[in-house]
Scaffold this active site. Structure first.
Site, PDB file in Angstrom:
ATOM      1  N   ARG A  28      -3.102   5.594  -4.247  1.00 26.69           N
ATOM      2  CA  ARG A  28      -3.604   5.762  -2.866  1.00 26.69           C
ATOM      3  C   ARG A  28      -3.870   7.231  -2.523  1.00 26.69           C
ATOM      4  O   ARG A  28      -3.681   7.644  -1.378  1.00 26.69           O
ATOM      5  CB  ARG A  28      -2.632   5.173  -1.842  1.00 26.69           C
ATOM      6  N   ARG A  41     -13.841   7.508   6.984  1.00 25.96           N
ATOM      7  CA  ARG A  41     -13.669   6.097   7.327  1.00 25.96           C
ATOM      8  C   ARG A  41     -14.235   5.788   8.702  1.00 25.96           C
ATOM      9  O   ARG A  41     -14.857   4.740   8.904  1.00 25.96           O
ATOM     10  CB  ARG A  41     -12.189   5.724   7.265  1.00 25.96           C
TER      11      ARG A  41
HETATM   12  O1  CP3 Z   1      -6.590   5.691  -3.771  1.00 22.21           O
HETATM   13  C1  CP3 Z   1      -6.441   4.635  -4.410  1.00 22.21           C
HETATM   14  O2  CP3 Z   1      -5.353   4.287  -4.910  1.00 22.21           O
HETATM   15  C2  CP3 Z   1      -7.676   3.779  -4.696  1.00 22.21           C
HETATM   16  C3  CP3 Z   1      -7.992   2.749  -3.784  1.00 22.21           C
HETATM   17  C4  CP3 Z   1      -7.064   1.558  -3.580  1.00 22.21           C
HETATM   18  C5  CP3 Z   1      -6.897   0.956  -2.313  1.00 22.21           C
HETATM   19  N1  CP3 Z   1      -6.178  -0.189  -2.490  1.00 22.21           N
HETATM   20  C6  CP3 Z   1      -7.460   1.455  -1.059  1.00 22.21           C
HETATM   21  C7  CP3 Z   1      -6.883   0.996   0.212  1.00 22.21           C
HETATM   22  C8  CP3 Z   1      -6.333   0.806  -4.497  1.00 22.21           C
HETATM   23  C9  CP3 Z   1      -6.096   1.056  -5.977  1.00 22.21           C
HETATM   24  C10 CP3 Z   1      -5.793  -0.306  -3.791  1.00 22.21           C
HETATM   25  C11 CP3 Z   1      -5.026  -1.383  -4.436  1.00 22.21           C
HETATM   26  C12 CP3 Z   1      -4.423  -2.435  -3.611  1.00 22.21           C
HETATM   27  N2  CP3 Z   1      -4.933  -3.018  -2.479  1.00 22.21           N
HETATM   28  C13 CP3 Z   1      -3.228  -3.095  -3.924  1.00 22.21           C
HETATM   29  C14 CP3 Z   1      -2.389  -2.843  -5.160  1.00 22.21           C
HETATM   30  C15 CP3 Z   1      -1.566  -1.619  -5.066  1.00 22.21           C
HETATM   31  C16 CP3 Z   1      -0.453  -1.673  -4.058  1.00 22.21           C
HETATM   32  O3  CP3 Z   1      -0.540  -0.942  -3.077  1.00 22.21           O
HETATM   33  O4  CP3 Z   1       0.508  -2.457  -4.275  1.00 22.21           O
HETATM   34  C17 CP3 Z   1      -2.998  -4.061  -2.931  1.00 22.21           C
HETATM   35  C18 CP3 Z   1      -1.797  -4.986  -2.850  1.00 22.21           C
HETATM   36  C19 CP3 Z   1      -4.091  -4.007  -2.037  1.00 22.21           C
HETATM   37  C20 CP3 Z   1      -4.324  -4.879  -0.856  1.00 22.21           C
HETATM   38  C21 CP3 Z   1      -4.351  -4.100   0.388  1.00 22.21           C
HETATM   39  N3  CP3 Z   1      -5.328  -3.193   0.745  1.00 22.21           N
HETATM   40  C22 CP3 Z   1      -3.382  -4.115   1.422  1.00 22.21           C
HETATM   41  C23 CP3 Z   1      -2.126  -4.968   1.432  1.00 22.21           C
HETATM   42  C24 CP3 Z   1      -3.819  -3.207   2.387  1.00 22.21           C
HETATM   43  C25 CP3 Z   1      -3.203  -2.974   3.750  1.00 22.21           C
HETATM   44  C26 CP3 Z   1      -2.000  -2.123   3.676  1.00 22.21           C
HETATM   45  C27 CP3 Z   1      -2.305  -0.736   4.183  1.00 22.21           C
HETATM   46  O5  CP3 Z   1      -1.905   0.219   3.529  1.00 22.21           O
HETATM   47  O6  CP3 Z   1      -2.930  -0.677   5.266  1.00 22.21           O
HETATM   48  C28 CP3 Z   1      -5.017  -2.613   1.928  1.00 22.21           C
HETATM   49  C29 CP3 Z   1      -5.815  -1.591   2.608  1.00 22.21           C
HETATM   50  C30 CP3 Z   1      -6.159  -0.345   1.852  1.00 22.21           C
HETATM   51  N4  CP3 Z   1      -6.578  -0.294   0.549  1.00 22.21           N
HETATM   52  C31 CP3 Z   1      -6.188   0.974   2.384  1.00 22.21           C
HETATM   53  C32 CP3 Z   1      -6.657   1.820   1.363  1.00 22.21           C
HETATM   54  C33 CP3 Z   1      -6.919   3.298   1.432  1.00 22.21           C
HETATM   55  C34 CP3 Z   1      -5.869   1.358   3.807  1.00 22.21           C
HETATM   56  C35 CP3 Z   1      -7.044   0.886   4.607  1.00 22.21           C
HETATM   57  C36 CP3 Z   1      -7.422   1.774   5.726  1.00 22.21           C
HETATM   58  O7  CP3 Z   1      -8.045   2.830   5.517  1.00 22.21           O
HETATM   59  O8  CP3 Z   1      -7.130   1.334   6.846  1.00 22.21           O
END
Ligand code: CP3
Length: 347
Positions: A28, A41
């Site tokens: 992340r 964003r």
């Molecule tokens: O920078 C990176 O790591 C690359 C991009 C990336 C994101 N999600 C962007 C993201 C990667 C590799 C992921 C993987 C991901 N997404 C996983 C596996 C890794 C982990 O964290 O366990 C999972 C389970 C998801 C599903 C997901 N996406 C969830 C549960 C959420 C909401 C939780 C949160 O943090 O808000 C997301 C949203 C998400 N994916 C964000 C980002 C930067 C936040 C969204 C935003 O900008 O509001």
């Protein structure tokens, strides 16, 4: 195996090389703890529009590389784009997380699209990969990714994140044929998706099995290990030179032997295991990645420094890529990220 003579330090670690200073990137690393991410964003409108906009997704992938000089850049996308490409409805509720249409039986499974159709939805992601290969510094490794089938299935079944993956465990018990067919469909889609990322220029791919820790006993072998093994075997046939990182988060004792059982070039470990345990039980199998607790990016200070040094020094005897044990959180301080990097490079 990666090219051991590469000047990219991540590829060298993945080829099995020990390095006094391990390469570093962060899960992340493009995210809400960075003001420049929040600005881009806002420009995109919402999170999914950002994922599907190659120009802006390229920009946010590059932001942490410019600011911190990480050795790896991870493609900006999400593991839930694959369910969407398979026909699930997907949206994000601000402050809560993802929401999807649910799969509770045969009827919803039958409505999913065929694996051949996923590229229609996912083609902007491949364009982001192509852009990144043009724009990244020559020493930076581009990492593609996907969710592992079990983790993706937990979201497709429940329609959201759940504390204990209860709905997926329930479907596995009540409708085993539907559950197995879903895992198989996601496995096939993931092979095609990662293969297309590699064709577009991803140099490494990573499989995120964030909820692997809730699979116990034979379930772990069947639904975490086996789909990962199948995906890696298929990718190695098509792309033998591309290294693969597997992250069966919170696998505990199941981390032992995971390299050999799946063919992964690297096993990423979370921070529920110590570096000392990893050095003894996991690193003999190959490269490891991890595992500083994300909370240090919030709290900083002497504890961050000593824990970072301990991880670097403990895992120096074999191939290691430094990372957190899970993603950085939005309340993290970018100054602590810099302190972690300086500590790794000075240890
Ligand atoms: O920078 C990176 O790591 C690359 C991009 C990336 C994101 N999600 C962007 C993201 C990667 C590799 C992921 C993987 C991901 N997404 C996983 C596996 C890794 C982990 O964290 O366990 C999972 C389970 C998801 C599903 C997901 N996406 C969830 C549960 C959420 C909401 C939780 C949160 O943090 O808000 C997301 C949203 C998400 N994916 C964000 C980002 C930067 C936040 C969204 C935003 O900008 O509001």
């Amino acid at each position: 195996m990666a090219n051991p003579t590469s000047d990219k330090t991540i590829l060298r670690a993945l080829a099995g090389e020990e390095q006094a200073t391990p390469p570093i990137w962060m899960m992340r690393q493009a995210g809400r703890y960075l003001p420049e991410y929040k600005a881009t964003r806002a420009k995109a409108g919402d999170f999914l529009s950002l994922c599907y906009n190659p120009e802006l997704a390229t920009e946010v992938t590059l932001q942490p590389i410019r600011r911190f000089g990480f050795d790896g850049a991870i493609l900006f996308a999400d593991i839930l784009l694959v369910p969407q490409a398979l026909g699930a409805d997907l949206w994000f509720v601000t402050g809560e997380g993802p929401r999807l249409s649910t799969i509770t039986g045969e009827a919803e499974l039958a409505q999913l699209r065929s694996v051949d159709d996923i590229h229609e939805t996912l083609s902007p992601i491949y364009q982001t990969v192509r852009n990144l290969r043009q724009e990244l510094p020559k020493e930076t490794t581009l990492i593609g990714f996907a969710g592992a089938p079990w983790t993706v299935a937990t979201y497709m079944i429940a329609g959201k994140g759940t504390p204990d993956q209860g709905p997926a465990h329930a479907l596995k018990g009540t409708h085993p044929a539907v559950f197995d067919a879903l895992i198989e469909r996601i496995t096939e889609a993931t092979i095609e998706y990662l293969s297309a990322q590699i064709d577009a220029g991803a140099e490494v791919v990573k499989l995120f099995d964030s909820w692997a820790g809730s699979l116990k006993g034979p379930d772990f072998q069947r639904y975490a290990l086996e789909p990962t093994r199948q995906i890696i075997a298929a990718l190695k046939l098509r792309h033998p030179e591309t290294p693969i990182i597997a992250f069966p988060r919170q696998a505990g004792d199941n981390y032992i032997g995971f390299h050999e059982a799946t063919g992964a070039d690297c096993v990423a470990v979370d921070d529920s295991v110590t570096a000392d345990w990893v050095a003894k039980h996991v690193q003999p199998g190959g490269c490891v990645q991890g595992n500083l607790a994300s909370r240090h990016m919030v709290t900083g200070g002497e504890e961050l420094v000593s824990e970072t040094q301990h991880i670097v020094r403990t895992l120096r005897g074999g191939p290691h890529i430094f990372n957190l044990g899970h993603g950085i959180t939005p309340d993290a301080d970018p100054a602590n990220v810099q302190l972690m990097i300086d500590t790794v490079r000075g240890a």
